[in-house]
Design a protein around this motif. Sequence first.
Motif, PDB file in Angstrom:
ATOM      1  N   HIS A  28       5.002  12.936 -26.219  1.00 47.13           N
ATOM      2  CA  HIS A  28       4.664  12.258 -24.968  1.00 47.13           C
ATOM      3  C   HIS A  28       3.403  11.413 -25.095  1.00 47.13           C
ATOM      4  O   HIS A  28       2.740  11.109 -24.103  1.00 47.13           O
ATOM      5  CB  HIS A  28       4.510  13.284 -23.847  1.00 47.13           C
ATOM      6  CG  HIS A  28       5.788  14.002 -23.542  1.00 47.13           C
ATOM      7  ND1 HIS A  28       6.051  15.283 -23.957  1.00 47.13           N
ATOM      8  CD2 HIS A  28       6.902  13.587 -22.889  1.00 47.13           C
ATOM      9  CE1 HIS A  28       7.270  15.637 -23.561  1.00 47.13           C
ATOM     10  NE2 HIS A  28       7.794  14.628 -22.909  1.00 47.13           N
TER      11      HIS A  28
ATOM     12  N   ASP B  97      10.568  11.280 -16.922  1.00 53.97           N
ATOM     13  CA  ASP B  97      10.077  10.162 -17.721  1.00 53.97           C
ATOM     14  C   ASP B  97       9.617   9.014 -16.836  1.00 53.97           C
ATOM     15  O   ASP B  97       8.653   8.306 -17.160  1.00 53.97           O
ATOM     16  CB  ASP B  97      11.158   9.684 -18.691  1.00 53.97           C
ATOM     17  CG  ASP B  97      11.321  10.608 -19.889  1.00 53.97           C
ATOM     18  OD1 ASP B  97      10.373  11.349 -20.196  1.00 53.97           O
ATOM     19  OD2 ASP B  97      12.389  10.585 -20.525  1.00 53.97           O
TER      20      ASP B  97
ATOM     21  N   THR C 128       2.899   7.666 -23.044  1.00 57.24           N
ATOM     22  CA  THR C 128       3.129   7.798 -21.599  1.00 57.24           C
ATOM     23  C   THR C 128       1.838   7.451 -20.864  1.00 57.24           C
ATOM     24  O   THR C 128       0.772   7.301 -21.476  1.00 57.24           O
ATOM     25  CB  THR C 128       3.543   9.229 -21.234  1.00 57.24           C
ATOM     26  OG1 THR C 128       2.486  10.133 -21.622  1.00 57.24           O
ATOM     27  CG2 THR C 128       4.825   9.641 -21.945  1.00 57.24           C
TER      28      THR C 128
ATOM     29  N   ASP D 194       9.078   5.741 -24.413  1.00 58.87           N
ATOM     30  CA  ASP D 194       9.485   6.140 -25.762  1.00 58.87           C
ATOM     31  C   ASP D 194      10.565   7.215 -25.753  1.00 58.87           C
ATOM     32  O   ASP D 194      10.531   8.127 -26.585  1.00 58.87           O
ATOM     33  CB  ASP D 194       8.249   6.652 -26.517  1.00 58.87           C
ATOM     34  CG  ASP D 194       8.364   6.447 -28.022  1.00 58.87           C
ATOM     35  OD1 ASP D 194       9.255   5.687 -28.450  1.00 58.87           O
ATOM     36  OD2 ASP D 194       7.561   7.035 -28.760  1.00 58.87           O
ATOM     37  N   ARG D 195      11.536   7.109 -24.815  1.00 61.13           N
ATOM     38  CA  ARG D 195      12.683   8.022 -24.845  1.00 61.13           C
ATOM     39  C   ARG D 195      13.960   7.180 -24.810  1.00 61.13           C
ATOM     40  O   ARG D 195      14.918   7.495 -24.121  1.00 61.13           O
ATOM     41  CB  ARG D 195      12.645   8.988 -23.663  1.00 61.13           C
ATOM     42  CG  ARG D 195      13.656  10.117 -23.790  1.00 61.13           C
ATOM     43  CD  ARG D 195      13.040  11.438 -24.134  1.00 61.13           C
ATOM     44  NE  ARG D 195      12.138  11.908 -23.113  1.00 61.13           N
ATOM     45  CZ  ARG D 195      11.137  12.767 -23.337  1.00 61.13           C
ATOM     46  NH1 ARG D 195      10.917  13.218 -24.547  1.00 61.13           N
ATOM     47  NH2 ARG D 195      10.353  13.144 -22.353  1.00 61.13           N
TER      48      ARG D 195
ATOM     49  N   ASN E  98       7.205   7.053 -19.286  1.00 62.89           N
ATOM     50  CA  ASN E  98       7.496   7.204 -20.713  1.00 62.89           C
ATOM     51  C   ASN E  98       8.270   5.987 -21.230  1.00 62.89           C
ATOM     52  O   ASN E  98       9.383   5.718 -20.784  1.00 62.89           O
ATOM     53  CB  ASN E  98       8.306   8.477 -20.939  1.00 62.89           C
ATOM     54  CG  ASN E  98       8.399   8.855 -22.408  1.00 62.89           C
ATOM     55  OD1 ASN E  98       7.931   8.138 -23.279  1.00 62.89           O
ATOM     56  ND2 ASN E  98       8.998  10.004 -22.678  1.00 62.89           N
TER      57      ASN E  98
ATOM     58  N   ASN F  88      13.191  11.005 -29.037  1.00 66.23           N
ATOM     59  CA  ASN F  88      12.170  12.022 -28.807  1.00 66.23           C
ATOM     60  C   ASN F  88      12.711  13.206 -28.024  1.00 66.23           C
ATOM     61  O   ASN F  88      12.072  13.730 -27.101  1.00 66.23           O
ATOM     62  CB  ASN F  88      10.944  11.423 -28.119  1.00 66.23           C
ATOM     63  CG  ASN F  88      10.075  10.638 -29.072  1.00 66.23           C
ATOM     64  OD1 ASN F  88      10.056  10.922 -30.271  1.00 66.23           O
ATOM     65  ND2 ASN F  88       9.371   9.643 -28.578  1.00 66.23           N
TER      66      ASN F  88
ATOM     67  N   CYS G 272       1.365  15.694 -19.979  1.00 62.88           N
ATOM     68  CA  CYS G 272       2.812  15.561 -19.765  1.00 62.88           C
ATOM     69  C   CYS G 272       3.571  16.792 -20.244  1.00 62.88           C
ATOM     70  O   CYS G 272       4.534  17.218 -19.598  1.00 62.88           O
ATOM     71  CB  CYS G 272       3.324  14.300 -20.467  1.00 62.88           C
ATOM     72  SG  CYS G 272       2.584  12.791 -19.795  1.00 62.88           S
TER      73      CYS G 272
ATOM     74  N   GLU H  71      -0.264  14.117 -24.298  1.00 60.02           N
ATOM     75  CA  GLU H  71       0.580  15.246 -24.715  1.00 60.02           C
ATOM     76  C   GLU H  71       0.286  16.484 -23.877  1.00 60.02           C
ATOM     77  O   GLU H  71       1.204  17.197 -23.451  1.00 60.02           O
ATOM     78  CB  GLU H  71       0.350  15.556 -26.199  1.00 60.02           C
ATOM     79  CG  GLU H  71       0.802  14.489 -27.173  1.00 60.02           C
ATOM     80  CD  GLU H  71       2.301  14.478 -27.391  1.00 60.02           C
ATOM     81  OE1 GLU H  71       3.033  15.218 -26.703  1.00 60.02           O
ATOM     82  OE2 GLU H  71       2.754  13.709 -28.265  1.00 60.02           O
TER      83      GLU H  71
ATOM     84  N   HIS I 247      17.320   4.100 -21.640  1.00 59.35           N
ATOM     85  CA  HIS I 247      17.019   5.524 -21.828  1.00 59.35           C
ATOM     86  C   HIS I 247      18.172   6.185 -22.583  1.00 59.35           C
ATOM     87  O   HIS I 247      19.343   5.897 -22.343  1.00 59.35           O
ATOM     88  CB  HIS I 247      16.820   6.197 -20.472  1.00 59.35           C
ATOM     89  CG  HIS I 247      16.153   7.528 -20.545  1.00 59.35           C
ATOM     90  ND1 HIS I 247      16.790   8.665 -20.991  1.00 59.35           N
ATOM     91  CD2 HIS I 247      14.878   7.910 -20.226  1.00 59.35           C
ATOM     92  CE1 HIS I 247      15.953   9.687 -20.928  1.00 59.35           C
ATOM     93  NE2 HIS I 247      14.781   9.255 -20.473  1.00 59.35           N
TER      94      HIS I 247
END
Length: 274
Positions: free
Chosen positions: A153, A126, A156, A133-134, A131, A140, A52, A49, A179
């Motif tokens: 983040h 990303d 990542t 998780d987007r 990443n 997010n 990023c 976190e 994405h």
Amino acid sequence: MLPEVTATRYVTPLREGGSLPGIVEADDLGTYVMKFTGAGQGRKTLVAEVVCGGLARRLGLRVPDLVRMQLDPVIGRAEPDPEVQALLKASGGLNLGMDYLPGALGFDPLAFETDAAEAGRVVWFDALIGNVDRSWRNPNLLVWHGELWLIDHGATMIWHHNWPTAAAAAGRPYDASDHVLASFGPDVAAAGAELAPLVTEELLTETVADVPDEWLVDEPGFTHPDAVRRAYVDVLLERAAVVGERVTLGERSAERPSQVPEWLRVRLNRRAGE
């Protein structure tokens, strides 16, 4: 160094997050989303976190401000949920706070629009940080005052959970087929031309300096927190130079069919025909 505050009141858990972050108030009269060192994902989630989030801000992307947040577990005594009590008890000391954006809405690609330039910058970023998780499943992204804000983040730089793989990760492709911004025609090439030159050794060194020493100590294979920081710089610097050429958008191959829902597939096809 990030500013430091002390949590004064635990308000409520945010159960949408797997690590059970919570809304807290602090002694600077601010309200924050707090992420805890005692959560199951551990301190590396907080490191991600900081790295990023700080990098995104330095590249001109919108992310909530970060603070170092001291926690006395006693503030959770009145919390009726035993899971939250256990989390607070395990997280005494230094944690991470993110500025709470009141009234922000979760990004919905059916309700909100963005242009190819901004979508490209987010996708390129990303890809840089790997990443996972987007996606359209879990964007997010927030919309606050009509603008996109990037959050969460923790998932990542997966390579920092296994440092021997980090060197190979620098050149790894990034599949952006799922994405959440893929349907907006992200101009990744333009984003790379704009952002890659900004990702310098100096910028990255400044960014990783914000990670507290106590979250980097005892890292296997490293003798000092500064050595761990240098490893982050090396991987991200090498990746920034090549990642723009390694982003995949649109439908996946026949061997790996896309899991994009029908509404997003229709929008992708429409964009491709424009």
